[in-house]
Design a protein around this motif. Sequence first.
Motif, PDB file in Angstrom:
ATOM      1  N   VAL A   1       0.836  -1.206   0.000  1.00 45.50           N
ATOM      2  CA  VAL A   1       0.000   0.000   0.000  1.00 45.50           C
ATOM      3  C   VAL A   1       0.866   1.249   0.000  1.00 45.50           C
ATOM      4  O   VAL A   1       0.585   2.220  -0.722  1.00 45.50           O
ATOM      5  CB  VAL A   1      -0.955  -0.023   1.211  1.00 45.50           C
ATOM      6  N   MET A   2       1.928   1.248   0.814  1.00 43.74           N
ATOM      7  CA  MET A   2       2.838   2.397   0.840  1.00 43.74           C
ATOM      8  C   MET A   2       3.548   2.576  -0.496  1.00 43.74           C
ATOM      9  O   MET A   2       3.765   3.713  -0.946  1.00 43.74           O
ATOM     10  CB  MET A   2       3.865   2.224   1.966  1.00 43.74           C
ATOM     11  N   LEU A   3       3.900   1.472  -1.152  1.00 47.00           N
ATOM     12  CA  LEU A   3       4.525   1.563  -2.469  1.00 47.00           C
ATOM     13  C   LEU A   3       3.566   2.198  -3.468  1.00 47.00           C
ATOM     14  O   LEU A   3       3.972   3.046  -4.286  1.00 47.00           O
ATOM     15  CB  LEU A   3       4.954   0.178  -2.948  1.00 47.00           C
ATOM     16  N   GLY A   4       2.295   1.792  -3.407  1.00 47.84           N
ATOM     17  CA  GLY A   4       1.310   2.411  -4.288  1.00 47.84           C
ATOM     18  C   GLY A   4       1.147   3.890  -4.011  1.00 47.84           C
ATOM     19  O   GLY A   4       0.989   4.693  -4.942  1.00 47.84           O
ATOM     20  N   PHE A   5       1.221   4.275  -2.737  1.00 47.52           N
ATOM     21  CA  PHE A   5       1.096   5.692  -2.409  1.00 47.52           C
ATOM     22  C   PHE A   5       2.293   6.484  -2.941  1.00 47.52           C
ATOM     23  O   PHE A   5       2.135   7.602  -3.452  1.00 47.52           O
ATOM     24  CB  PHE A   5       0.979   5.869  -0.899  1.00 47.52           C
ATOM     25  N   THR A   6       3.485   5.951  -2.813  1.00 49.01           N
ATOM     26  CA  THR A   6       4.661   6.681  -3.303  1.00 49.01           C
ATOM     27  C   THR A   6       4.609   6.869  -4.819  1.00 49.01           C
ATOM     28  O   THR A   6       5.165   7.846  -5.333  1.00 49.01           O
ATOM     29  CB  THR A   6       5.946   5.943  -2.913  1.00 49.01           C
ATOM     30  N   GLN A   7       3.924   5.967  -5.524  1.00 46.90           N
ATOM     31  CA  GLN A   7       3.812   6.131  -6.969  1.00 46.90           C
ATOM     32  C   GLN A   7       2.911   7.300  -7.341  1.00 46.90           C
ATOM     33  O   GLN A   7       2.950   7.791  -8.480  1.00 46.90           O
ATOM     34  CB  GLN A   7       3.278   4.838  -7.601  1.00 46.90           C
ATOM     35  N   THR A   8       2.075   7.750  -6.401  1.00 43.04           N
ATOM     36  CA  THR A   8       1.190   8.873  -6.710  1.00 43.04           C
ATOM     37  C   THR A   8       1.973  10.167  -6.904  1.00 43.04           C
ATOM     38  O   THR A   8       1.472  11.093  -7.544  1.00 43.04           O
ATOM     39  CB  THR A   8       0.159   9.075  -5.584  1.00 43.04           C
ATOM     40  N   TYR A   9       3.184  10.245  -6.357  1.00 40.83           N
ATOM     41  CA  TYR A   9       4.010  11.430  -6.600  1.00 40.83           C
ATOM     42  C   TYR A   9       4.449  11.512  -8.064  1.00 40.83           C
ATOM     43  O   TYR A   9       4.787  12.594  -8.550  1.00 40.83           O
ATOM     44  CB  TYR A   9       5.241  11.419  -5.702  1.00 40.83           C
ATOM     45  N   THR A  10       4.443  10.362  -8.748  1.00 42.81           N
ATOM     46  CA  THR A  10       4.764  10.349 -10.172  1.00 42.81           C
ATOM     47  C   THR A  10       3.525  10.600 -11.020  1.00 42.81           C
ATOM     48  O   THR A  10       3.558  11.381 -11.978  1.00 42.81           O
ATOM     49  CB  THR A  10       5.405   9.003 -10.562  1.00 42.81           C
ATOM     50  N   THR A  11       2.429   9.931 -10.692  1.00 41.17           N
ATOM     51  CA  THR A  11       1.204  10.092 -11.470  1.00 41.17           C
ATOM     52  C   THR A  11       0.519  11.430 -11.215  1.00 41.17           C
ATOM     53  O   THR A  11      -0.169  11.944 -12.091  1.00 41.17           O
ATOM     54  CB  THR A  11       0.236   8.943 -11.159  1.00 41.17           C
ATOM     55  N   LEU A  12       0.684  11.976 -10.011  1.00 31.49           N
ATOM     56  CA  LEU A  12       0.138  13.299  -9.694  1.00 31.49           C
ATOM     57  C   LEU A  12       1.237  14.119  -9.042  1.00 31.49           C
ATOM     58  O   LEU A  12       1.446  14.054  -7.831  1.00 31.49           O
ATOM     59  CB  LEU A  12      -1.073  13.186  -8.751  1.00 31.49           C
ATOM     60  N   PRO A  13       1.995  14.883  -9.818  1.00 33.65           N
ATOM     61  CA  PRO A  13       3.113  15.658  -9.254  1.00 33.65           C
ATOM     62  C   PRO A  13       2.625  16.697  -8.254  1.00 33.65           C
ATOM     63  O   PRO A  13       1.426  16.943  -8.093  1.00 33.65           O
ATOM     64  CB  PRO A  13       3.739  16.315 -10.497  1.00 33.65           C
ATOM     65  N   LEU A  14       3.583  17.335  -7.596  1.00 34.80           N
ATOM     66  CA  LEU A  14       3.248  18.346  -6.597  1.00 34.80           C
ATOM     67  C   LEU A  14       2.555  19.554  -7.212  1.00 34.80           C
ATOM     68  O   LEU A  14       1.792  20.245  -6.534  1.00 34.80           O
ATOM     69  CB  LEU A  14       4.518  18.792  -5.863  1.00 34.80           C
ATOM     70  N   ASN A  15       2.809  19.797  -8.482  1.00 33.28           N
ATOM     71  CA  ASN A  15       2.137  20.909  -9.153  1.00 33.28           C
ATOM     72  C   ASN A  15       0.929  20.452  -9.957  1.00 33.28           C
ATOM     73  O   ASN A  15       0.386  21.210 -10.758  1.00 33.28           O
ATOM     74  CB  ASN A  15       3.116  21.640 -10.077  1.00 33.28           C
ATOM     75  N   GLY A  16       0.494  19.198  -9.754  1.00 33.27           N
ATOM     76  CA  GLY A  16      -0.675  18.687 -10.455  1.00 33.27           C
ATOM     77  C   GLY A  16      -1.967  19.061  -9.758  1.00 33.27           C
ATOM     78  O   GLY A  16      -1.979  19.561  -8.637  1.00 33.27           O
ATOM     79  N   THR A  17      -3.082  18.781 -10.437  1.00 38.79           N
ATOM     80  CA  THR A  17      -4.412  19.112  -9.924  1.00 38.79           C
ATOM     81  C   THR A  17      -5.240  17.844  -9.795  1.00 38.79           C
ATOM     82  O   THR A  17      -5.279  17.025 -10.726  1.00 38.79           O
ATOM     83  CB  THR A  17      -5.129  20.102 -10.849  1.00 38.79           C
ATOM     84  N   LEU A  18      -5.892  17.701  -8.665  1.00 39.40           N
ATOM     85  CA  LEU A  18      -6.731  16.530  -8.411  1.00 39.40           C
ATOM     86  C   LEU A  18      -8.065  16.681  -9.131  1.00 39.40           C
ATOM     87  O   LEU A  18      -8.699  17.745  -9.085  1.00 39.40           O
ATOM     88  CB  LEU A  18      -6.963  16.369  -6.909  1.00 39.40           C
ATOM     89  N   SER A  19      -8.513  15.619  -9.787  1.00 36.88           N
ATOM     90  CA  SER A  19      -9.793  15.626 -10.492  1.00 36.88           C
ATOM     91  C   SER A  19     -10.910  15.263  -9.510  1.00 36.88           C
ATOM     92  O   SER A  19     -10.986  14.122  -9.029  1.00 36.88           O
ATOM     93  CB  SER A  19      -9.762  14.634 -11.660  1.00 36.88           C
ATOM     94  N   MET A  20     -11.777  16.224  -9.211  1.00 40.78           N
ATOM     95  CA  MET A  20     -12.881  15.963  -8.293  1.00 40.78           C
ATOM     96  C   MET A  20     -13.920  15.032  -8.905  1.00 40.78           C
ATOM     97  O   MET A  20     -14.595  14.289  -8.198  1.00 40.78           O
ATOM     98  CB  MET A  20     -13.529  17.283  -7.886  1.00 40.78           C
ATOM     99  N   GLU A  21     -14.057  15.070 -10.225  1.00 40.32           N
ATOM    100  CA  GLU A  21     -14.996  14.153 -10.894  1.00 40.32           C
ATOM    101  C   GLU A  21     -14.547  12.706 -10.735  1.00 40.32           C
ATOM    102  O   GLU A  21     -15.351  11.820 -10.429  1.00 40.32           O
ATOM    103  CB  GLU A  21     -15.104  14.518 -12.369  1.00 40.32           C
ATOM    104  N   THR A  22     -13.251  12.481 -10.922  1.00 33.65           N
ATOM    105  CA  THR A  22     -12.722  11.128 -10.719  1.00 33.65           C
ATOM    106  C   THR A  22     -12.867  10.699  -9.271  1.00 33.65           C
ATOM    107  O   THR A  22     -13.191   9.532  -8.983  1.00 33.65           O
ATOM    108  CB  THR A  22     -11.241  11.080 -11.140  1.00 33.65           C
ATOM    109  N   LEU A  23     -12.641  11.613  -8.341  1.00 34.75           N
ATOM    110  CA  LEU A  23     -12.782  11.290  -6.926  1.00 34.75           C
ATOM    111  C   LEU A  23     -14.206  10.898  -6.589  1.00 34.75           C
ATOM    112  O   LEU A  23     -14.441   9.915  -5.864  1.00 34.75           O
ATOM    113  CB  LEU A  23     -12.354  12.491  -6.071  1.00 34.75           C
ATOM    114  N   SER A  24     -15.187  11.637  -7.095  1.00 39.57           N
ATOM    115  CA  SER A  24     -16.581  11.299  -6.812  1.00 39.57           C
ATOM    116  C   SER A  24     -16.962   9.944  -7.401  1.00 39.57           C
ATOM    117  O   SER A  24     -17.683   9.158  -6.771  1.00 39.57           O
ATOM    118  CB  SER A  24     -17.500  12.392  -7.362  1.00 39.57           C
ATOM    119  N   ASP A  25     -16.460   9.646  -8.613  1.00 40.26           N
ATOM    120  CA  ASP A  25     -16.749   8.341  -9.216  1.00 40.26           C
ATOM    121  C   ASP A  25     -16.122   7.209  -8.403  1.00 40.26           C
ATOM    122  O   ASP A  25     -16.750   6.151  -8.200  1.00 40.26           O
ATOM    123  CB  ASP A  25     -16.219   8.300 -10.650  1.00 40.26           C
TER     124      ASP A  25
END
Length: 253
Positions: free
Chosen positions: A143-167
């Motif tokens: 689980v921690m490995l999957g979380f660390t990969q989010t820094y690559t898929t969603l960089p620090l200057n990226g924007t979270l998609s609220m539509e994807t979150l709601s789905d």
Amino acid sequence: MTGLLSAPTLAALLLASIRSAAWLLMSPPFNSKAIPGAVKALLSVAIALPLTPRLAGQLPDITVATMLVSSVEQVVVGVALGFLTSLVFAAVQAAGDLLDIFGGFSLATAFDPLSMAASSVFGKFYQMLCTTLLLVSGGYQFVMLGFTQTYTTLPLNGTLSMETLSDLVTGGLADLFVSALQIAGPMIAVLFCADLALGLLSKAAPALNAFSLGFPVKIFLTLSLAGIAIAVLPGAIDGLTDRAVRMMMELTG
């Protein structure tokens, strides 16, 4: 040494630590109050520190306003990722709660000082067993490995998609109920058959007062056959771990 202590590097470490700290506060098994806050703070920095050199180039111009906005964004991202992870593993406790309801244990509730809420017998037992299996099997590392990969898929200057979150939240709630029924399904079927047999017995021989035996019989069956549901937990947690990682990847793109 100068590169390690440069302003972009320190800013990247701060923002990455904020995301990981928010995730640790929400994600099992780290969200338990049995883990001290100081340990969670150090763990958040330990997660972000190896990624800092790569993340330093993702930051915009470092100003007070951009740092405040970025900090709030990282808190939102970390909480969203942690909530999705906890939503997946909540299926195990939900399965225990179903057994409490159908087995007659829902009346015996006790106050849990760790969650600061009242919990029933099998619900709390399944939650503790899920946490133990995550720690013993090493699932928390996945689980921690999957979380660390989010820094690559969603960089620090990226924007979270609220539509994807709601789905994902909507689909996660549906998966929660399905997973809970899959874990507790065999026991619920046995208890339903016991209720059906007692109902037929009361019709065939009303003088026996079969319904007065309902609670003792169901409690006996629940305790006798509890191993059936517990035996499927390792496989279920393995599937839930994979599901949690995939949901984090889907949320971050």
